[in-house]
Design a protein around this motif. Structure first.
Motif, PDB file in Angstrom:
ATOM      1  N   GLN A  33      31.282  92.704  33.049  1.00  0.00           N
ATOM      2  CA  GLN A  33      31.190  91.607  32.078  1.00  0.00           C
ATOM      3  C   GLN A  33      31.255  92.186  30.673  1.00  0.00           C
ATOM      4  OE1 GLN A  33      27.868  88.846  34.184  1.00  0.00           O
ATOM      5  NE2 GLN A  33      28.774  87.956  32.344  1.00  0.00           N
ATOM      6  N   ASN A  45      29.438  85.107  26.431  1.00  0.00           N
ATOM      7  CA  ASN A  45      30.281  85.666  27.486  1.00  0.00           C
ATOM      8  C   ASN A  45      31.739  85.699  27.034  1.00  0.00           C
ATOM      9  OD1 ASN A  45      27.797  85.001  28.790  1.00  0.00           O
ATOM     10  ND2 ASN A  45      28.864  84.972  30.757  1.00  0.00           N
ATOM     11  N   TYR A  48      34.529  88.033  32.546  1.00  0.00           N
ATOM     12  CA  TYR A  48      33.970  88.475  33.817  1.00  0.00           C
ATOM     13  C   TYR A  48      35.162  88.981  34.617  1.00  0.00           C
ATOM     14  CZ  TYR A  48      31.993  88.179  38.523  1.00  0.00           C
ATOM     15  OH  TYR A  48      31.578  88.464  39.806  1.00  0.00           O
TER      16      TYR A  48
ATOM     17  N   TYR B  33      17.060  86.268  35.716  1.00  0.00           N
ATOM     18  CA  TYR B  33      16.768  87.640  35.304  1.00  0.00           C
ATOM     19  C   TYR B  33      16.009  87.639  33.989  1.00  0.00           C
ATOM     20  CZ  TYR B  33      20.821  88.258  38.404  1.00  0.00           C
ATOM     21  OH  TYR B  33      21.703  88.211  39.457  1.00  0.00           O
ATOM     22  N   TYR B  35      15.542  90.470  30.849  1.00  0.00           N
ATOM     23  CA  TYR B  35      15.915  91.740  30.244  1.00  0.00           C
ATOM     24  C   TYR B  35      15.174  91.883  28.920  1.00  0.00           C
ATOM     25  CZ  TYR B  35      20.164  91.592  33.228  1.00  0.00           C
ATOM     26  OH  TYR B  35      21.044  91.539  34.271  1.00  0.00           O
ATOM     27  N   LEU B  43      20.283  96.611  26.814  1.00  0.00           N
ATOM     28  CA  LEU B  43      19.493  95.654  27.587  1.00  0.00           C
ATOM     29  C   LEU B  43      19.101  96.280  28.915  1.00  0.00           C
ATOM     30  CD1 LEU B  43      21.490  93.709  25.763  1.00  0.00           C
ATOM     31  CD2 LEU B  43      20.530  91.958  27.243  1.00  0.00           C
ATOM     32  N   LEU B  45      16.778  95.678  32.646  1.00  0.00           N
ATOM     33  CA  LEU B  45      16.274  94.640  33.539  1.00  0.00           C
ATOM     34  C   LEU B  45      14.795  94.859  33.842  1.00  0.00           C
ATOM     35  CD1 LEU B  45      17.031  92.191  35.337  1.00  0.00           C
ATOM     36  CD2 LEU B  45      17.472  93.842  37.163  1.00  0.00           C
ATOM     37  N   TYR B  48      13.659  90.084  38.297  1.00  0.00           N
ATOM     38  CA  TYR B  48      14.660  89.096  38.638  1.00  0.00           C
ATOM     39  C   TYR B  48      14.192  88.285  39.831  1.00  0.00           C
ATOM     40  CZ  TYR B  48      16.140  92.654  42.043  1.00  0.00           C
ATOM     41  OH  TYR B  48      16.172  93.583  43.054  1.00  0.00           O
ATOM     42  N   TYR B  50      15.640  85.646  43.228  1.00  0.00           N
ATOM     43  CA  TYR B  50      16.742  85.112  44.031  1.00  0.00           C
ATOM     44  C   TYR B  50      16.623  83.604  44.235  1.00  0.00           C
ATOM     45  CZ  TYR B  50      17.889  89.926  45.373  1.00  0.00           C
ATOM     46  OH  TYR B  50      18.242  91.237  45.374  1.00  0.00           O
ATOM     47  N   ASP B  59      14.313  97.429  36.710  1.00  0.00           N
ATOM     48  CA  ASP B  59      14.274  98.856  36.374  1.00  0.00           C
ATOM     49  C   ASP B  59      13.043  99.254  35.572  1.00  0.00           C
ATOM     50  OD1 ASP B  59      17.830  98.670  35.852  1.00  0.00           O
ATOM     51  OD2 ASP B  59      16.729  99.287  37.644  1.00  0.00           O
ATOM     52  N   PHE B  90      15.525  88.625  26.785  1.00  0.00           N
ATOM     53  CA  PHE B  90      16.578  87.701  27.176  1.00  0.00           C
ATOM     54  C   PHE B  90      16.404  87.295  28.630  1.00  0.00           C
ATOM     55  CE2 PHE B  90      19.490  87.547  23.646  1.00  0.00           C
ATOM     56  CZ  PHE B  90      19.258  88.728  22.967  1.00  0.00           C
ATOM     57  N   SER B  99      32.150  84.117  45.098  1.00  0.00           N
ATOM     58  CA  SER B  99      33.301  84.170  44.200  1.00  0.00           C
ATOM     59  C   SER B  99      32.973  84.761  42.844  1.00  0.00           C
ATOM     60  CB  SER B  99      33.879  82.759  44.024  1.00  0.00           C
ATOM     61  OG  SER B  99      32.908  81.917  43.437  1.00  0.00           O
ATOM     62  N   SER B 100      31.741  84.634  42.398  1.00  0.00           N
ATOM     63  CA  SER B 100      31.439  85.113  41.060  1.00  0.00           C
ATOM     64  C   SER B 100      29.954  85.408  40.936  1.00  0.00           C
ATOM     65  CB  SER B 100      31.833  84.071  40.016  1.00  0.00           C
ATOM     66  OG  SER B 100      31.357  84.447  38.732  1.00  0.00           O
ATOM     67  N   TYR B 101      29.646  86.482  40.267  1.00  0.00           N
ATOM     68  CA  TYR B 101      28.256  86.830  39.982  1.00  0.00           C
ATOM     69  C   TYR B 101      28.018  86.873  38.484  1.00  0.00           C
ATOM     70  CZ  TYR B 101      28.088  88.052  44.886  1.00  0.00           C
ATOM     71  OH  TYR B 101      28.136  88.007  46.245  1.00  0.00           O
ATOM     72  N   GLU B 102      28.810  86.131  37.742  1.00  0.00           N
ATOM     73  CA  GLU B 102      28.698  86.141  36.292  1.00  0.00           C
ATOM     74  C   GLU B 102      27.322  85.664  35.854  1.00  0.00           C
ATOM     75  OE1 GLU B 102      31.809  83.982  34.406  1.00  0.00           O
ATOM     76  OE2 GLU B 102      31.299  84.698  32.389  1.00  0.00           O
ATOM     77  N   GLN B 103      26.755  86.356  34.875  1.00  0.00           N
ATOM     78  CA  GLN B 103      25.448  85.980  34.347  1.00  0.00           C
ATOM     79  C   GLN B 103      25.614  85.340  32.972  1.00  0.00           C
ATOM     80  OE1 GLN B 103      22.363  88.993  34.554  1.00  0.00           O
ATOM     81  NE2 GLN B 103      23.109  89.735  36.528  1.00  0.00           N
ATOM     82  N   TYR B 104      24.741  84.353  32.705  1.00  0.00           N
ATOM     83  CA  TYR B 104      24.752  83.615  31.448  1.00  0.00           C
ATOM     84  C   TYR B 104      23.385  83.755  30.799  1.00  0.00           C
ATOM     85  CZ  TYR B 104      28.945  81.589  33.448  1.00  0.00           C
ATOM     86  OH  TYR B 104      30.181  81.415  34.004  1.00  0.00           O
ATOM     87  N   PHE B 105      23.398  84.070  29.510  1.00  0.00           N
ATOM     88  CA  PHE B 105      22.161  84.435  28.837  1.00  0.00           C
ATOM     89  C   PHE B 105      21.627  83.336  27.927  1.00  0.00           C
ATOM     90  CE2 PHE B 105      21.338  88.942  29.673  1.00  0.00           C
ATOM     91  CZ  PHE B 105      22.441  89.225  30.450  1.00  0.00           C
TER      92      PHE B 105
END
Lengths: 110, 114
Positions: A33, A45, A48, B33, B35, B43, B45, B48, B50, B59, B90, B99-105
């Motif tokens: 990302q 963002n 990705y 998550y 951070y 940043l 972690l 988090y 599930y 971490d 954050f 399909s996607s593991y994109e993270q949004y902050f």
């Protein structure tokens, strides 16, 4: 920061010029990302990426998983592109956590 | 409207006090998550989750607890705040789909511990 290395750490561009930012990974990376942190501190963002290339307006990014790097190309830089660019590696496994680089601070000057 | 929100946006706490940072997401994401961002470290972690009821150590979990009471809400708790926990925090949400593991902050919370 050691697992994800960004270069350069800082960059100054004239408006209208082009540049490339780079991330090198020393860990197995599934996806990448890219974010822009604006002067107010918000993380936006940008991309990705699975291995391959994506383009969005003046920005283009490539992730090469075999050679463990990603690049972000900025074309025709504008003042609003200023900020800090972060790449983050989504490491292999079930955690789906991001490992961030230390960022590239970009200043676009008129 | 913003899909990940945080409160408070700024907080000043005293050493030894309890601090709770809250995060809410309307993305209907399973994963959330926490951070922290510090100069020279980027940043990192902390914790988090599930899904509702789950929390996992990231971490740098020492000195922090987390709580996920619902799909939408994820809190970070500093039971005994210390000056070393002064930072910008954050929250992020991410899908657990294939399909996607994109993270949004979220917009971040600036915490100062005196």
């Amino acid at each position: 920061g050691d697992q994800v290395k960004q270069s350069p750490s800082a960059l100054s561009l004239q408006e209208g010029t082009n540049s490339a930012l780079r991330c090198n990974f020393s860990i197995a990376t599934t996806t990448v990302q890219w974010f822009l942190q604006n002067p107010r501190g918000s993380l936006m963002n940008l991309f990705y990426l699975v291995p391959g290339t994506k383009e969005n307006g003046r920005l283009k990014s490539t992730f090469n998983s075999k050679e463990s790097y990603s690049t972000l190309h900025i074309r025709d830089a504008q003042l609003e592109d200023s900020g800090t660019y972060f790449c983050a590696a989504d490491i292999t496994g079930n955690t789906r956590k991001l490992i961030f680089g230390l960022g590239t601070t970009l200043q676009v000057q008129p | 409207e913003a899909a990940v929100t945080q409160s408070p946006r700024n907080k000043v706490a005293v050493t030894g006090g309890k601090v709770t940072l809250s995060c809410n997401q309307t993305n209907n994401h399973n994963n959330m998550y926490w951070y922290r961002q510090d100069t020279g470290h980027g940043l990192r972690l902390i914790h988090y989750s599930y899904g509702a009821g789950s929390t996992e150590k990231g971490d740098i979990p020492d000195g922090y607890k987390a709580s996920r009471p619902s799909q939408e809400n994820f809190s970070l708790i500093l039971e005994l705040a210390t000056p070393s926990q002064t930072s910008v925090y954050f929250c992020a949400s991410g899908d657990a789909g294939e399909s996607s593991y994109e993270q949004y902050f979220g917009p971040g919370t600036r915490l100062t511990v005196l």
